[in-house]
Design an enzyme around this catalytic site. Structure first.
Site, short mmCIF file in Angstrom:
data_model
loop_
_atom_site.label_atom_id
_atom_site.label_comp_id
_atom_site.label_asym_id
_atom_site.label_seq_id
_atom_site.Cartn_x
_atom_site.Cartn_y
_atom_site.Cartn_z
N THR A 1 0.89 -1.21 0.08
CA THR A 1 0.14 -0.07 -0.12
C THR A 1 0.96 1.28 -0.12
O THR A 1 0.50 2.44 -0.46
CB THR A 1 -0.94 0.00 1.16
OG1 THR A 1 -0.24 0.14 2.72
CG2 THR A 1 -1.78 -1.14 1.25
N LEU B 1 -3.52 5.16 -0.47
CA LEU B 1 -4.94 4.47 -0.58
C LEU B 1 -4.72 3.30 -0.28
O LEU B 1 -5.00 2.40 -1.03
CB LEU B 1 -5.45 4.91 -1.95
CG LEU B 1 -5.95 6.52 -2.25
CD1 LEU B 1 -6.64 6.68 -3.51
CD2 LEU B 1 -6.48 7.18 -1.20
N HIS B 2 -4.48 3.22 1.15
CA HIS B 2 -4.40 1.73 1.58
C HIS B 2 -5.62 0.94 1.33
O HIS B 2 -5.53 -0.24 0.78
CB HIS B 2 -4.10 1.66 3.23
CG HIS B 2 -3.02 2.79 3.57
ND1 HIS B 2 -1.92 2.12 3.59
CD2 HIS B 2 -3.09 3.68 4.06
CE1 HIS B 2 -0.72 3.07 4.10
NE2 HIS B 2 -1.65 4.03 4.26
N ASP B 3 -6.65 1.39 2.08
CA ASP B 3 -8.02 0.45 1.90
C ASP B 3 -8.54 0.02 0.49
O ASP B 3 -8.91 -1.24 0.18
CB ASP B 3 -8.96 0.90 2.60
CG ASP B 3 -8.43 1.13 4.18
OD1 ASP B 3 -7.76 0.13 4.69
OD2 ASP B 3 -9.19 1.87 4.98
#
Length: 384
Positions: free
Chosen positions: A245, A291-293
């Protein structure tokens, strides 16, 4: 019929206090009793049911949060996923902020057929830690969106997870985008739940160092005990952590593409992106927000965007400076710390190797952003 204690103490905070004790005790003594019978769910429209009959059934557990908002929009605008419920947890912000934000995202995507439930307002046994410094005081980078018109269902998130999974055994994937408190409560409340879950895909952890401490990623740092319960559950896990990520930073060209969109999700995403980028610049950051998720969500939509390797992952819960660390073994032996001299050993020094997690180790950032932007804006050119 709800259990007696639930009828006497309907407040969700009291629910958490009561269930937390059984959840932690179950780590030693085994799963606790199941929740009582649930309330009904809103029903999807006939047209939506027709669209999602072949889509993957998912429940999204989340703590919106800027990147969670993007993840929810990506999931709800992707025909590959049948989002059966959204459950909110305290994490990036307190539950009184993350729950309304989840409701807002459902409305923005015109998916009010999806039930939204409130979950844990604090970690299992630790003090709450939040990340308003990264997401703004309202969780959306400071962008003001109208209050949600819809309300959460009456069921607690853990109850809702249990019911939907048991109604569709072997079919539902849980997507964990925040601290794993709700998932841990569900697993420890219902003895048969783990075997009924198809898989768990989560954003969390790292095999290459943390972002809150040198050891721990935020979600696992906030509730390491919950993460440990999930990783010890026997459910197949896909871990999309900081190893990949960190490579998906939002940049100016993608923000301009979102701003060119004309639908409600595009406008919301563009406003949030522009605001959080300004926050980053105000803090002297040269890069963009990560924008990990939504990258974790993309693993179910376009698995080719990520490269995975099999690991045995366990979560450190005892270390003063390493609590929340996700430790991965790629091969045998699984070796633990040597015993202290003249002290009886409580746990074995070695265990046989069995992989329990698919860990994302590489990513195609351009393909990810093409998918994300095209789905949110409504363009249908996210191939490749």
């Amino acid at each position: 019929m709800k259990p007696d204690w639930f009828q006497r103490n309907p407040d969700r905070r009291m629910f958490l206090k009561v269930t937390t004790g059984s959840a932690i005790a179950a780590m030693v003594h085994g799963p606790s009793r199941a929740f009582g019978a649930p309330y009904g769910l809103p029903q999807a429209t006939a047209s939506h049911r027709a669209e999602v009959t072949t889509a993957a059934k998912v429940i999204i557990d989340t703590d919106p949060g800027v990147d969670d908002a993007f993840a929810l929009m990506l999931a709800m605008r992707s025909p590959e996923l049948n989002v059966m419920a959204v459950t909110a947890v305290a994490g990036n912000l307190p539950l009184e902020i993350t729950l309304p934000n989840a409701l807002r995202m459902v409305e923005i995507c015109d998916r009010t057929d999806i039930p939204v439930a409130a979950g844990a307002s604090a970690p299992l046994i630790r003090q709450q830690v939040t990340a308003s410094y990264a997401h703004g005081e309202n969780g959306l980078g400071g962008v003001t969106l109208p209050p949600p018109k819809i309300t959460a269902v009456k069921e607690h998130a853990a109850e809702l997870i249990c019911r939907i999974v048991l109604e569709h055994p072997g079919e539902v994937t849980l997507i964990g985008l925040g601290p794993l408190t709700n998932l841990a409560l569900a697993l420890r409340s219902e003895p048969g739940l783990a075997k009924a879950i198809k898989s768990i895909v989560l954003m969390g952890g790292s095999l290459s160092g943390g972002n809150v401490t040198p050891a721990a990623e935020f979600n696992f740092y906030v509730d390491p005990e919950a993460a440990s319960i999930v990783f010890n559950s026997g459910v197949p896990i896909t871990m999309v952590g900081l190893d990949v990520t960190r490579k998906v930073e939002l940049t100016e060209p993608y923000i301009r593409q979102l701003e060119a969109g004309t639908n409600k999700p595009s406008r919301a995403a563009a406003g949030i992106a522009r605001a959080i980028m300004a926050t980053y610049r105000g803090h002297g950051e040269k890069g963009g927000p990560t924008l990990h998720d939504p990258l974790a969500v993309s693993a179910l939509i376009r698995p080719d965007i990520l490269t995975f390797e099999s690991y045995r992952v366990q979560i450190e819960t005892n270390g003063l400076i390493t609590a929340g660390e996700s430790v991965g073994w790629k091969r045998a032996p699984i070796r633990y710390a040597a015993a202290f001299e003249n002290s009886p050993r409580v746990t074995p020094s070695e265990e046989a190797f069995t992989a329990n997690t698919k860990v994302a180790v590489d990513v195609r950032p351009d393909s990810f952003f093409r998918l994300l932007v095209d789905r949110i804006t409504g363009n249908k050119q996210d191939n490749g």
